[in-house]
Motif scaffolding. Sequence first.
Motif, PDB file in Angstrom:
ATOM      1  N   GLN A  27      79.818  48.762 147.448  1.00 17.11           N
ATOM      2  CA  GLN A  27      78.920  48.700 146.291  1.00 17.11           C
ATOM      3  C   GLN A  27      79.676  48.811 144.969  1.00 17.11           C
ATOM      4  O   GLN A  27      79.077  48.749 143.902  1.00 17.11           O
ATOM      5  CB  GLN A  27      77.884  49.823 146.369  1.00 17.11           C
ATOM      6  CG  GLN A  27      76.914  49.672 147.505  1.00 17.11           C
ATOM      7  CD  GLN A  27      75.986  50.879 147.641  1.00 17.11           C
ATOM      8  OE1 GLN A  27      75.719  51.580 146.681  1.00 17.11           O
ATOM      9  NE2 GLN A  27      75.516  51.111 148.848  1.00 17.11           N
ATOM     10  N   GLY A  28      80.998  49.007 145.041  1.00  9.96           N
ATOM     11  CA  GLY A  28      81.816  49.049 143.840  1.00  9.96           C
ATOM     12  C   GLY A  28      82.142  50.435 143.324  1.00  9.96           C
ATOM     13  O   GLY A  28      82.695  50.578 142.234  1.00  9.96           O
ATOM     14  N   TRP A  29      81.817  51.461 144.092  1.00 10.57           N
ATOM     15  CA  TRP A  29      82.142  52.816 143.675  1.00 10.57           C
ATOM     16  C   TRP A  29      83.651  53.018 143.703  1.00 10.57           C
ATOM     17  O   TRP A  29      84.358  52.420 144.522  1.00 10.57           O
ATOM     18  CB  TRP A  29      81.501  53.827 144.613  1.00 10.57           C
ATOM     19  CG  TRP A  29      80.014  53.971 144.501  1.00 10.57           C
ATOM     20  CD1 TRP A  29      79.099  52.983 144.281  1.00 10.57           C
ATOM     21  CD2 TRP A  29      79.266  55.170 144.634  1.00 10.57           C
ATOM     22  NE1 TRP A  29      77.832  53.512 144.285  1.00 10.57           N
ATOM     23  CE2 TRP A  29      77.901  54.848 144.494  1.00 10.57           C
ATOM     24  CE3 TRP A  29      79.614  56.495 144.873  1.00 10.57           C
ATOM     25  CZ2 TRP A  29      76.895  55.798 144.572  1.00 10.57           C
ATOM     26  CZ3 TRP A  29      78.616  57.438 144.960  1.00 10.57           C
ATOM     27  CH2 TRP A  29      77.271  57.094 144.790  1.00 10.57           C
ATOM     28  N   THR A  30      84.138  53.885 142.824  1.00  8.30           N
ATOM     29  CA  THR A  30      85.555  54.245 142.845  1.00  8.30           C
ATOM     30  C   THR A  30      85.772  55.300 143.931  1.00  8.30           C
ATOM     31  O   THR A  30      84.822  55.951 144.381  1.00  8.30           O
ATOM     32  CB  THR A  30      86.004  54.833 141.494  1.00  8.30           C
ATOM     33  OG1 THR A  30      85.332  56.079 141.284  1.00  8.30           O
ATOM     34  CG2 THR A  30      85.729  53.880 140.351  1.00  8.30           C
ATOM     35  N   TYR A  31      87.026  55.488 144.299  1.00  8.87           N
ATOM     36  CA  TYR A  31      87.330  56.519 145.287  1.00  8.87           C
ATOM     37  C   TYR A  31      86.999  57.918 144.745  1.00  8.87           C
ATOM     38  O   TYR A  31      86.590  58.793 145.499  1.00  8.87           O
ATOM     39  CB  TYR A  31      88.788  56.438 145.740  1.00  8.87           C
ATOM     40  CG  TYR A  31      89.058  55.208 146.575  1.00  8.87           C
ATOM     41  CD1 TYR A  31      88.461  55.058 147.825  1.00  8.87           C
ATOM     42  CD2 TYR A  31      89.887  54.203 146.130  1.00  8.87           C
ATOM     43  CE1 TYR A  31      88.690  53.927 148.604  1.00  8.87           C
ATOM     44  CE2 TYR A  31      90.124  53.069 146.901  1.00  8.87           C
ATOM     45  CZ  TYR A  31      89.521  52.939 148.134  1.00  8.87           C
ATOM     46  OH  TYR A  31      89.741  51.833 148.901  1.00  8.87           O
ATOM     47  N   GLU A  32      87.162  58.091 143.446  1.00  9.69           N
ATOM     48  CA  GLU A  32      86.807  59.372 142.838  1.00  9.69           C
ATOM     49  C   GLU A  32      85.305  59.639 142.996  1.00  9.69           C
ATOM     50  O   GLU A  32      84.900  60.756 143.329  1.00  9.69           O
ATOM     51  CB  GLU A  32      87.186  59.402 141.350  1.00  9.69           C
ATOM     52  CG  GLU A  32      88.671  59.452 141.086  1.00  9.69           C
ATOM     53  CD  GLU A  32      89.319  58.076 141.049  1.00  9.69           C
ATOM     54  OE1 GLU A  32      88.646  57.045 141.282  1.00  9.69           O
ATOM     55  OE2 GLU A  32      90.534  58.031 140.807  1.00  9.69           O
ATOM     56  N   GLN A  33      84.489  58.608 142.753  1.00  4.29           N
ATOM     57  CA  GLN A  33      83.040  58.758 142.885  1.00  4.29           C
ATOM     58  C   GLN A  33      82.644  59.024 144.339  1.00  4.29           C
ATOM     59  O   GLN A  33      81.781  59.856 144.609  1.00  4.29           O
ATOM     60  CB  GLN A  33      82.331  57.497 142.376  1.00  4.29           C
ATOM     61  CG  GLN A  33      82.430  57.299 140.886  1.00  4.29           C
ATOM     62  CD  GLN A  33      81.926  55.922 140.465  1.00  4.29           C
ATOM     63  OE1 GLN A  33      82.227  54.915 141.114  1.00  4.29           O
ATOM     64  NE2 GLN A  33      81.180  55.892 139.375  1.00  4.29           N
ATOM     65  N   ILE A  34      83.271  58.314 145.248  1.00  4.94           N
ATOM     66  CA  ILE A  34      82.974  58.507 146.674  1.00  4.94           C
ATOM     67  C   ILE A  34      83.333  59.927 147.097  1.00  4.94           C
ATOM     68  O   ILE A  34      82.553  60.597 147.778  1.00  4.94           O
ATOM     69  CB  ILE A  34      83.729  57.465 147.534  1.00  4.94           C
ATOM     70  CG1 ILE A  34      83.204  56.052 147.237  1.00  4.94           C
ATOM     71  CG2 ILE A  34      83.604  57.791 149.022  1.00  4.94           C
ATOM     72  CD1 ILE A  34      84.064  54.937 147.805  1.00  4.94           C
ATOM     73  N   ALA A  35      84.508  60.391 146.666  1.00  8.59           N
ATOM     74  CA  ALA A  35      84.942  61.744 147.013  1.00  8.59           C
ATOM     75  C   ALA A  35      83.952  62.780 146.494  1.00  8.59           C
ATOM     76  O   ALA A  35      83.559  63.703 147.222  1.00  8.59           O
ATOM     77  CB  ALA A  35      86.336  62.009 146.451  1.00  8.59           C
ATOM     78  N   ALA A  36      83.522  62.626 145.254  1.00  2.55           N
ATOM     79  CA  ALA A  36      82.584  63.580 144.667  1.00  2.55           C
ATOM     80  C   ALA A  36      81.234  63.548 145.378  1.00  2.55           C
ATOM     81  O   ALA A  36      80.646  64.596 145.661  1.00  2.55           O
ATOM     82  CB  ALA A  36      82.411  63.284 143.171  1.00  2.55           C
ATOM     83  N   ASP A  37      80.756  62.361 145.692  1.00  2.54           N
ATOM     84  CA  ASP A  37      79.443  62.224 146.308  1.00  2.54           C
ATOM     85  C   ASP A  37      79.411  62.730 147.749  1.00  2.54           C
ATOM     86  O   ASP A  37      78.441  63.362 148.168  1.00  2.54           O
ATOM     87  CB  ASP A  37      78.993  60.760 146.272  1.00  2.54           C
ATOM     88  CG  ASP A  37      77.555  60.584 146.709  1.00  2.54           C
ATOM     89  OD1 ASP A  37      76.653  61.063 145.990  1.00  2.54           O
ATOM     90  OD2 ASP A  37      77.334  59.996 147.789  1.00  2.54           O
ATOM     91  N   LEU A  38      80.473  62.454 148.500  1.00  4.60           N
ATOM     92  CA  LEU A  38      80.475  62.783 149.925  1.00  4.60           C
ATOM     93  C   LEU A  38      81.203  64.087 150.253  1.00  4.60           C
ATOM     94  O   LEU A  38      81.229  64.497 151.416  1.00  4.60           O
ATOM     95  CB  LEU A  38      81.079  61.626 150.728  1.00  4.60           C
ATOM     96  CG  LEU A  38      80.301  60.319 150.668  1.00  4.60           C
ATOM     97  CD1 LEU A  38      80.993  59.242 151.497  1.00  4.60           C
ATOM     98  CD2 LEU A  38      78.869  60.509 151.130  1.00  4.60           C
ATOM     99  N   GLY A  39      81.794  64.711 149.251  1.00  2.33           N
ATOM    100  CA  GLY A  39      82.435  66.001 149.489  1.00  2.33           C
ATOM    101  C   GLY A  39      83.875  65.935 149.969  1.00  2.33           C
ATOM    102  O   GLY A  39      84.388  66.917 150.494  1.00  2.33           O
ATOM    103  N   TYR A  40      84.531  64.803 149.791  1.00  5.81           N
ATOM    104  CA  TYR A  40      85.957  64.744 150.108  1.00  5.81           C
ATOM    105  C   TYR A  40      86.719  65.520 149.044  1.00  5.81           C
ATOM    106  O   TYR A  40      86.275  65.628 147.905  1.00  5.81           O
ATOM    107  CB  TYR A  40      86.445  63.293 150.169  1.00  5.81           C
ATOM    108  CG  TYR A  40      85.930  62.531 151.366  1.00  5.81           C
ATOM    109  CD1 TYR A  40      86.380  62.827 152.643  1.00  5.81           C
ATOM    110  CD2 TYR A  40      84.989  61.519 151.226  1.00  5.81           C
ATOM    111  CE1 TYR A  40      85.909  62.143 153.748  1.00  5.81           C
ATOM    112  CE2 TYR A  40      84.509  60.829 152.327  1.00  5.81           C
ATOM    113  CZ  TYR A  40      84.973  61.141 153.579  1.00  5.81           C
ATOM    114  OH  TYR A  40      84.499  60.459 154.670  1.00  5.81           O
ATOM    115  N   THR A  41      87.868  66.048 149.410  1.00  2.86           N
ATOM    116  CA  THR A  41      88.610  66.898 148.482  1.00  2.86           C
ATOM    117  C   THR A  41      89.178  66.137 147.289  1.00  2.86           C
ATOM    118  O   THR A  41      89.292  66.690 146.207  1.00  2.86           O
ATOM    119  CB  THR A  41      89.758  67.633 149.202  1.00  2.86           C
ATOM    120  OG1 THR A  41      90.579  66.669 149.853  1.00  2.86           O
ATOM    121  CG2 THR A  41      89.221  68.622 150.208  1.00  2.86           C
TER     122      THR A  41
END
Length: 79
Positions: A27-41
């Motif tokens: 969907q075009g999310w950045t890795y930073e956004q994905i990490a924040a949304d899904l709880g990755y460190t």
Amino acid sequence: MAKSTKNSPAAIASAEKKARALDLKKQGWTYEQIAADLGYTDRSSAHKAVSAALRDLVNPRAEELRQLEAERLDALLAS
């Protein structure tokens, strides 16, 4: 036949989380956004999750073959 840890609740949750990470990346999310949304460190962890999800998509037939071979070997050992 031994039970596979791939069917454990933790493994299922992990696979679902990786799949969600891949969906968000599509969907075009950045890795930073994905990490924040899904709880990755961090973004590196999100990147690893997306890469793992892609590997899982690319090679499902190989996993089917591994499972079939394992079942055949288990049957041979049981006889």
